[in-house]
Design a protein around this motif. Structure first.
Motif, PDB file in Angstrom:
ATOM      1  N   ILE A 176      10.060  -0.264  11.920  1.00 25.00           N
ATOM      2  CA  ILE A 176       8.600  -0.259  11.960  1.00 25.00           C
ATOM      3  C   ILE A 176       8.012  -0.505  10.574  1.00 25.00           C
ATOM      4  CG2 ILE A 176       6.601   1.253  12.401  1.00 25.00           C
ATOM      5  CD1 ILE A 176       8.388   2.609  14.596  1.00 25.00           C
ATOM      6  N   VAL A 177       8.631   0.071   9.551  1.00 25.57           N
ATOM      7  CA  VAL A 177       8.051  -0.001   8.210  1.00 25.57           C
ATOM      8  C   VAL A 177       8.960  -0.676   7.181  1.00 25.57           C
ATOM      9  CG1 VAL A 177       7.010   1.319   6.342  1.00 25.57           C
ATOM     10  CG2 VAL A 177       6.869   2.185   8.664  1.00 25.57           C
ATOM     11  N   ASP A 178      10.113  -0.069   6.931  1.00 21.51           N
ATOM     12  CA  ASP A 178      10.900  -0.443   5.749  1.00 21.51           C
ATOM     13  C   ASP A 178      11.293  -1.910   5.707  1.00 21.51           C
ATOM     14  OD1 ASP A 178      10.600   2.223   5.442  1.00 21.51           O
ATOM     15  OD2 ASP A 178      12.728   2.740   5.417  1.00 21.51           O
ATOM     16  N   ARG A 179      11.703  -2.448   6.842  1.00 21.21           N
ATOM     17  CA  ARG A 179      12.169  -3.844   6.777  1.00 21.21           C
ATOM     18  C   ARG A 179      11.035  -4.800   6.427  1.00 21.21           C
ATOM     19  NH1 ARG A 179      13.335  -6.332  12.737  1.00 21.21           N
ATOM     20  NH2 ARG A 179      11.655  -5.358  13.904  1.00 21.21           N
ATOM     21  N   HIS A 180       9.803  -4.445   6.792  1.00 13.65           N
ATOM     22  CA  HIS A 180       8.666  -5.312   6.442  1.00 13.65           C
ATOM     23  C   HIS A 180       8.248  -5.091   4.980  1.00 13.65           C
ATOM     24  CE1 HIS A 180       8.646  -5.923  10.674  1.00 13.65           C
ATOM     25  NE2 HIS A 180       8.317  -4.667  10.915  1.00 13.65           N
ATOM     26  N   ALA A 181       8.509  -3.862   4.493  1.00 13.53           N
ATOM     27  CA  ALA A 181       8.128  -3.518   3.115  1.00 13.53           C
ATOM     28  C   ALA A 181       9.068  -4.159   2.099  1.00 13.53           C
ATOM     29  CB  ALA A 181       8.124  -2.008   2.946  1.00 13.53           C
ATOM     30  N   LYS A 182      10.166  -4.690   2.563  1.00 18.92           N
ATOM     31  CA  LYS A 182      11.150  -5.294   1.670  1.00 18.92           C
ATOM     32  C   LYS A 182      10.807  -6.742   1.346  1.00 18.92           C
ATOM     33  CE  LYS A 182      15.698  -3.482   2.928  1.00 18.92           C
ATOM     34  NZ  LYS A 182      16.810  -3.895   3.796  1.00 18.92           N
ATOM     35  N   GLY A 183      10.384  -7.435   2.366  1.00 17.99           N
ATOM     36  CA  GLY A 183      10.325  -8.891   2.262  1.00 17.99           C
ATOM     37  C   GLY A 183       8.980  -9.431   1.800  1.00 17.99           C
ATOM     38  N   LYS A 184       8.741 -10.658   2.203  1.00 18.02           N
ATOM     39  CA  LYS A 184       7.521 -11.380   1.798  1.00 18.02           C
ATOM     40  C   LYS A 184       6.258 -10.681   2.273  1.00 18.02           C
ATOM     41  CE  LYS A 184       8.548 -15.392   3.412  1.00 18.02           C
ATOM     42  NZ  LYS A 184       8.852 -16.528   4.065  1.00 18.02           N
ATOM     43  N   GLY A 185       6.391 -10.009   3.419  1.00 17.62           N
ATOM     44  CA  GLY A 185       5.200  -9.413   4.031  1.00 17.62           C
ATOM     45  C   GLY A 185       4.856  -8.039   3.502  1.00 17.62           C
ATOM     46  N   LYS A 186       5.477  -7.653   2.352  1.00 16.11           N
ATOM     47  CA  LYS A 186       5.307  -6.260   1.918  1.00 16.11           C
ATOM     48  C   LYS A 186       3.852  -5.901   1.606  1.00 16.11           C
ATOM     49  CE  LYS A 186       6.456  -7.108  -2.879  1.00 16.11           C
ATOM     50  NZ  LYS A 186       7.518  -7.122  -3.860  1.00 16.11           N
ATOM     51  N   ASN A 187       3.087  -6.892   1.161  1.00 18.42           N
ATOM     52  CA  ASN A 187       1.678  -6.594   0.861  1.00 18.42           C
ATOM     53  C   ASN A 187       0.742  -6.857   2.034  1.00 18.42           C
ATOM     54  OD1 ASN A 187       2.138  -5.679  -1.763  1.00 18.42           O
ATOM     55  ND2 ASN A 187       2.378  -7.813  -2.446  1.00 18.42           N
ATOM     56  N   LYS A 188       1.311  -7.258   3.146  1.00 18.79           N
ATOM     57  CA  LYS A 188       0.488  -7.464   4.341  1.00 18.79           C
ATOM     58  C   LYS A 188      -0.090  -6.105   4.776  1.00 18.79           C
ATOM     59  CE  LYS A 188       0.833  -9.225   9.060  1.00 18.79           C
ATOM     60  NZ  LYS A 188       1.655  -9.925  10.043  1.00 18.79           N
ATOM     61  N   ILE A 189      -1.321  -6.137   5.255  1.00 22.28           N
ATOM     62  CA  ILE A 189      -1.928  -4.885   5.706  1.00 22.28           C
ATOM     63  C   ILE A 189      -1.322  -4.485   7.047  1.00 22.28           C
ATOM     64  CG2 ILE A 189      -4.085  -3.729   6.368  1.00 22.28           C
ATOM     65  CD1 ILE A 189      -3.852  -4.416   3.350  1.00 22.28           C
ATOM     66  N   ALA A 190      -0.775  -3.274   7.073  1.00 25.29           N
ATOM     67  CA  ALA A 190      -0.240  -2.744   8.324  1.00 25.29           C
ATOM     68  C   ALA A 190      -1.358  -2.028   9.074  1.00 25.29           C
ATOM     69  CB  ALA A 190       0.900  -1.775   8.032  1.00 25.29           C
ATOM     70  N   LEU A 191      -2.178  -1.319   8.318  1.00 32.25           N
ATOM     71  CA  LEU A 191      -3.148  -0.411   8.941  1.00 32.25           C
ATOM     72  C   LEU A 191      -4.522  -0.505   8.277  1.00 32.25           C
ATOM     73  CD1 LEU A 191      -2.169   3.371   9.215  1.00 32.25           C
ATOM     74  CD2 LEU A 191      -4.421   2.680   8.533  1.00 32.25           C
ATOM     75  N   PHE A 192      -5.494  -0.844   9.074  1.00 27.02           N
ATOM     76  CA  PHE A 192      -6.892  -0.723   8.645  1.00 27.02           C
ATOM     77  C   PHE A 192      -7.423   0.537   9.295  1.00 27.02           C
ATOM     78  CE2 PHE A 192      -6.882  -5.460   8.222  1.00 27.02           C
ATOM     79  CZ  PHE A 192      -7.408  -5.546   6.939  1.00 27.02           C
ATOM     80  N   PHE A 193      -7.998   1.426   8.504  1.00 29.75           N
ATOM     81  CA  PHE A 193      -8.526   2.658   9.091  1.00 29.75           C
ATOM     82  C   PHE A 193     -10.024   2.741   8.865  1.00 29.75           C
ATOM     83  CE2 PHE A 193      -9.809   7.099   7.959  1.00 29.75           C
ATOM     84  CZ  PHE A 193      -9.820   7.609   9.246  1.00 29.75           C
ATOM     85  N   GLU A 194     -10.735   3.111   9.923  1.00 30.22           N
ATOM     86  CA  GLU A 194     -12.149   3.438   9.748  1.00 30.22           C
ATOM     87  C   GLU A 194     -12.380   4.831  10.317  1.00 30.22           C
ATOM     88  OE1 GLU A 194     -15.035   0.357  10.277  1.00 30.22           O
ATOM     89  OE2 GLU A 194     -16.527   1.825  10.944  1.00 30.22           O
ATOM     90  N   GLY A 195     -12.870   5.717   9.467  1.00 30.99           N
ATOM     91  CA  GLY A 195     -13.069   7.117   9.848  1.00 30.99           C
ATOM     92  C   GLY A 195     -14.358   7.340  10.603  1.00 30.99           C
ATOM     93  N   GLN A 196     -14.541   8.575  11.042  1.00 27.38           N
ATOM     94  CA  GLN A 196     -15.718   8.862  11.866  1.00 27.38           C
ATOM     95  C   GLN A 196     -17.022   8.770  11.084  1.00 27.38           C
ATOM     96  OE1 GLN A 196     -15.557  12.736  13.542  1.00 27.38           O
ATOM     97  NE2 GLN A 196     -14.744  13.705  11.712  1.00 27.38           N
TER      98      GLN A 196
END
Ligand code: 6R9
Length: 583
Positions: A54-74
């Motif tokens: 879910i996380v580590d393999r994407h954090a290794k490669g080219k996509g490491k700076n890709k946004i996984a999560l955009f959060f907007e709070g209440q």
């Protein structure tokens, strides 16, 4: 895309993107789960960890700076996390848990609203090899006690707002050693040595962690789900179940490289876990997390602001949008390209409505907590027959069977069943209840408990539940749970609870209540009973309708005949009542 007669016809060349699953028939024939393994990563010793995928393999490669999560709070606050950042945070949390002596197989529960810490905690739990449990923030002490006691949870992660509900029951939870309170929002510091604070602990923790190597069937997460009788049961899923989560996100939700994806489901529900965490990030995709309350305007604004392309939601929400005055036209929703729905029957009107208002149809799909991932779906490349759940996911064999396990012919209504060995993410067991687990299987089929039929083109159509389980707003509620809380009320002798069809919510909970002699049956008492269930069980699992009656229909062995209550409510024949006590 055009709607002619009763079918939404698709021309795949005219879709915004070529679907991942372009040739359904061919893929269905050739797909096999062995080959599909190439989509997930194993460690050299042939073990795996879902959180690595879910996380580590994407954090290794080219996509490491890709946004996984955009959060907007209440309160409109915004935050975003790249895969690299998510890796550091989840490693830190795994270190926090390891420091607290959390071991492989220990149960750690999350009782939080939709905030980033909920996801960080979930993945940290997987990284240490513990079992993650999720809880709806709407749960009150009865629902919490059932789950935390049965699972023997060692740690609960919550916040100051929800913590008082845990505090009330902590003395009844011998296994609960610690509570970690997330400081986001307001924070109260209760004086208790067993309480720790999320940020304080995270500050001390290292961003490096040696992730646990897990066997395919080692437990990863658990979710409690309701049946007709007894307390909720803990459905257990394993690390390898990520495989089906990833493939269905690809095929049934059509997520591709640069999509912005929004699954509106709460992580207390299986959809929020499998499609809010496992599938989308397993594929390295970008997901939006919105803590704010539901309103048509707030939801459309999320789609507009984040340029959401793929939106996975549920029929009740869609019907609420349909019933609202807020015009879709006031928002720029042109980013949308694929819409999915799950949890309860999606009425055809909803599909026609979305086609008219978004220029896109909702794609209904079907599965259950026990199945761990989508099993039947309307796929992006296939025509939609509004009202139908679609066709089986490649790899999966679904059928309509009779009571002897024999497949029924086209058009015949029967029990919706699946070949268990074809459902890669099928539950591994029911927590401490092997007997219940075994009860799902007969004649080499997994029996869903749903009634359905298949048409000549292979589409499956939902008919109803075979048991008394209530589906309100997409949530499964066991009548027994609501009845148990109602009878705790001093003035109540007994209660029978059913699901009553409702245009907006699919079903609502209706309770038939027998009062103690001499107690006056007033409207005020009805309100008090509703409040009582809301406060003790869960904010959403209360009876919207209550009727006082003198006596409940029961079998000679004393079981409440909810079928009779339902038939009476709907003005139908009560069927065979030969086992009924004089009624
Ligand atoms: C994912 C999820 C499962 C039960 C299932 C069925 C109902 C789910 C449906 C649907 C009609 C659909 N259900 N999807 N009914 N059409 N597309 O919902 O899991 O909460 O375990 O509920 O929900 O009755 O058996 P879960």
């Amino acid at each position: 895309m055009q709607g002619a007669a009763n079918i939404v016809h698709k021309d795949t060349r005219k879709l915004k993107k070529t679907p991942n699953l372009l040739d359904y028939e061919k893929t269905y024939k050739t797909f096999n789960w062995q080959e599909a393994e190439s989509e997930i990563d194993y460690f050299k010793d042939k073990t795996l960890n879902a959180a690595y995928n879910i996380v580590d393999r994407h954090a290794k490669g080219k996509g490491k700076n890709k946004i996984a999560l955009f959060f907007e709070g209440q309160n409109g606050e915004k935050e975003k996390h790249s895969f690299l950042n998510l890796q550091k945070l989840t490693n830190k949390f795994a270190n926090v848990l390891a420091f607290f002596n959390v071991k492989k197989g220990d149960r750690v529960f999350i009782f939080l609203p939709t905030i980033p810490e909920r996801y960080i905690a979930f993945l940290g739990i997987l990284k240490v090899g513990a079992v993650a449990g999720t809880l709806f923030p709407a749960f009150q002490e009865v629902a919490l006690l059932d789950r935390l006691l049965d699972s023997g949870a060692k740690i609960v992660i919550t916040n100051s707002v929800l913590y008082p509900r845990i505090k009330k029951i902590w003395s009844k939870l011998p296994n609960l050693e610690k509570v970690i309170i997330v400081e986001r929002g307001s924070v109260i510091y209760p004086k208790d040595k067993r309480i720790f604070y999320f940020n304080q602990e995270m500050k001390k923790a290292s961003p490096d962690f040696k992730i646990a190597h897990m066997k395919k069937d080692d437990f990863a997460y658990m979710l409690y789900t309701s049946g007709t009788t007894g307390k909720p049961k803990g459905v257990i899923h394993a690390h390898h179940d990520i495989l089906q989560a990833v493939w269905t996100t690809k095929f049934a939700l059509d997520v591709q490289g640069d999509d912005i994806y929004w699954c509106t489901a709460d992580s207390g529900w299986v959809t929020g876990v499998v499609y809010g965490i496992l599938g989308i990030w397993g594929l390295g995709g970008t997901s939006v997390i919105f803590e704010g309350r539901f309103s048509p305007a707030s939801w459309y604004k999320v789609i507009q602001d984040y340029k959401v392309t793929i939106w996975y939601t549920s029929p009740t929400a869609i019907r609420m949008l349909m019933g609202s005055d807020v015009a879709v036209k006031e928002f720029d929703l042109s980013s949308l390209r694929f819409l999915g729905s799950v949890g309860e029957p999606l009425n055809p009107e909803a599909v026609w409505w979305s086609l008219e208002y978004f220029g896109l149809p909702f794609h209904d799909n079907w599965w259950m907590t026990e199945l761990g991932g989508i099993c039947i779906a309307n796929f992006a490349s296939l025509d939609i027959k509004p009202g139908s759940m679609g066709k089986p996911m490649p790899g999966i064999k679904a059928a309509i069977i009779d009571g002897d396990g024999k497949e029924l012919p086209i058009g015949k209504e029967g029990s919706l069943a699946l070949k268990p060995e074809t459902v890669s993410s099928l539950m591994k067991t029911i927590w401490k209840n092997k007997e219940k687990y075994n009860s799902y299987f007969s004649y080499n089929w997994y029996i869903s408990g749903d009634r359905a039929y298949q048409d000549k083109d292979g589409y499956f159509w939902f008919v109803g539940r075979a048991d008394d389980v209530i589906n309100t707003m997409g949530e499964r509620i066991g009548p027994f749970e609501v009845e148990s809380v109602l009878v705790e009320y001093p003035e109540v002798v007994e209660a029978g609870v059913i699901g009553k069809p409702d245009e907006l919510r699919g079903e609502i909970i209706k309770a038939f209540v027998v009062l103690k002699a001499g107690v006056e049956a007033t409207e005020e008492l009805k309100e008090k009973l509703k409040d009582y269930v809301k406060k003790h069980l869960a904010g959403h699992a209360y009876p919207r309708e209550i009727e006082f009656i003198d006596k409940l229909p029961k079998t000679r062995s004393g079981k409440i005949m909810r079928r009779v209550l339902k038939a009476k409510e709907l003005g139908l024949s009560t069927g065979d009542t030969s086992t009924l006590e004089d009624y």
